[in-house]
Scaffold this motif. Structure first.
Motif, mmCIF file in Angstrom:
data_model
loop_
_atom_site.group_PDB
_atom_site.id
_atom_site.type_symbol
_atom_site.label_atom_id
_atom_site.label_comp_id
_atom_site.label_asym_id
_atom_site.label_seq_id
_atom_site.Cartn_x
_atom_site.Cartn_y
_atom_site.Cartn_z
ATOM 1 N N CYS A 73 46.182 13.099 49.640
ATOM 2 C CA CYS A 73 45.927 12.430 48.360
ATOM 3 C C CYS A 73 46.798 13.028 47.260
ATOM 4 O O CYS A 73 47.395 12.295 46.454
ATOM 5 N N GLU A 74 46.870 14.340 47.227
ATOM 6 C CA GLU A 74 47.660 15.018 46.201
ATOM 7 C C GLU A 74 49.137 14.653 46.318
ATOM 8 O O GLU A 74 49.794 14.339 45.316
ATOM 9 N N ARG A 75 49.670 14.681 47.511
ATOM 10 C CA ARG A 75 51.089 14.376 47.710
ATOM 11 C C ARG A 75 51.406 12.925 47.377
ATOM 12 O O ARG A 75 52.478 12.612 46.852
ATOM 13 N N GLN A 76 50.470 12.023 47.681
ATOM 14 C CA GLN A 76 50.690 10.606 47.423
ATOM 15 C C GLN A 76 50.262 10.192 46.013
ATOM 16 O O GLN A 76 50.415 9.031 45.637
ATOM 17 N N GLN A 77 49.734 11.160 45.252
ATOM 18 C CA GLN A 77 49.237 10.912 43.892
ATOM 19 C C GLN A 77 48.176 9.798 43.889
ATOM 20 O O GLN A 77 48.166 8.908 43.029
ATOM 21 N N LEU A 78 47.276 9.910 44.857
ATOM 22 C CA LEU A 78 46.162 8.979 44.979
ATOM 23 C C LEU A 78 44.856 9.720 44.692
ATOM 24 O O LEU A 78 44.711 10.894 45.067
ATOM 25 N N PRO A 79 43.889 9.083 44.066
ATOM 26 C CA PRO A 79 42.652 9.774 43.692
ATOM 27 C C PRO A 79 41.737 10.058 44.870
ATOM 28 O O PRO A 79 41.616 9.244 45.791
ATOM 29 N N TYR A 80 41.111 11.218 44.817
ATOM 30 C CA TYR A 80 40.084 11.629 45.766
ATOM 31 C C TYR A 80 38.757 11.536 45.011
ATOM 32 O O TYR A 80 38.472 12.331 44.134
ATOM 33 N N PHE A 81 37.959 10.517 45.363
ATOM 34 C CA PHE A 81 36.694 10.288 44.676
ATOM 35 C C PHE A 81 35.520 10.820 45.488
ATOM 36 O O PHE A 81 35.508 10.741 46.720
ATOM 37 N N VAL A 82 34.529 11.332 44.764
ATOM 38 C CA VAL A 82 33.275 11.801 45.352
ATOM 39 C C VAL A 82 32.136 11.128 44.600
ATOM 40 O O VAL A 82 32.198 10.981 43.370
ATOM 41 N N HIS A 83 31.107 10.700 45.318
ATOM 42 C CA HIS A 83 29.942 10.133 44.639
ATOM 43 C C HIS A 83 28.963 11.248 44.296
ATOM 44 O O HIS A 83 28.546 12.025 45.146
ATOM 45 N N SER A 84 28.622 11.323 43.022
ATOM 46 C CA SER A 84 27.656 12.320 42.541
ATOM 47 C C SER A 84 26.531 11.617 41.784
ATOM 48 O O SER A 84 26.801 10.768 40.924
ATOM 49 N N PRO A 85 25.257 11.934 42.143
ATOM 50 C CA PRO A 85 24.818 12.802 43.227
ATOM 51 C C PRO A 85 25.198 12.250 44.604
ATOM 52 O O PRO A 85 25.582 11.095 44.734
ATOM 53 N N SER A 86 25.052 13.089 45.582
ATOM 54 C CA SER A 86 25.454 12.738 46.937
ATOM 55 C C SER A 86 24.626 11.574 47.488
ATOM 56 O O SER A 86 23.446 11.418 47.172
#
Length: 209
Positions: free
Chosen positions: A165-178
């Motif tokens: 994700c970092e290399r491709q400049q794409l977002p890494y999303f997490v749902h909070s709360p889980s």
């Protein structure tokens, strides 16, 4: 595994495929599953990569792919919830519906960006868009992890995905709360794993709207 299968069905998915290591007993009462049983132990990352590849090849036009591990419990009825809320951005690296304890934020439930590269945590329940799954699987650095990565390229799924994700400049999303909880010492891939520290969600949504 039985707990995870029952839980994901209650979460709203009824077409499931199991990618099992050798000698893993698949419960007979789940006779509607698609079973893919390896004839030799592959390790976490190779098994995960091949599983996602097969999912894409089986359903090449699917909008999304959910790939999870065998020691997870899910919030009930989250499929419909996710169908209304995906995607959190026009371009996606990955969406994790599992939120480790140190990612959780005291905000209105929803997706948060956690662009941590190699330090990403928690490959328990990833959702890829069709384009992102294809891009990740064909990425040369991801492919080279098995031959040149730490621990002989057997582990670090979350780190590989986060770095991609970092290399491709794409977002890494997490749902909070889980929307999922790590239940620990039941994994066929990590038989000695335990749920301590960051390897467990602090809070899980019990219901969604």
């Amino acid at each position: 595994m039985s707990q995870t299968i029952a839980s994901i069905k209650k979460a709203g998915w009824d077409r499931l495929q199991i990618f099992a290591e050798p000698d893993v007993e698949i419960p007979e009462y789940f006779d509607d599953l698609i079973i893919g049983q390896r004839n030799e132990r592959l390790g976490a990352f190779p098994n995960w990569y091949l599983s996602l590849t097969e999912m894409v090849l089986r359903e090449p036009k699917a909008e999304a792919y959910l790939i999870c591990q065998d020691d997870v419990l899910f919030t009930e009825n989250i499929r419909e919830y996710l169908e209304y809320r995906l995607w959190p951005a026009s371009e996606i690296g990955v969406v994790s519906i599992y939120c480790p304890s140190h990612y959780q934020q005291q905000t209105t439930p929803g997706f948060i960006r956690e662009d941590r590269g190699w330090k990403s945590w928690g490959a328990l329940a990833y959702i890829f868009s069709n384009p992102s799954a294809r891009s990740l699987l064909s990425d040369s650095v991801v492919l080279n992890h098995r031959g040149f990565g730490p621990a002989e390229g057997m582990h670090h799924i979350d780190a590989v995905v986060g770095l991609w994700c970092e290399r491709q400049q794409l977002p890494y999303f997490v749902h909070s709360p889980s929307l999922a909880q790590h239940i620990g010492e039941t994994s066929t891939i990590y038989p000695k794993a335990s749920v301590v520290g960051h390897r467990k969600a602090n809070h899980i949504l019990k219901s969604v709207q």
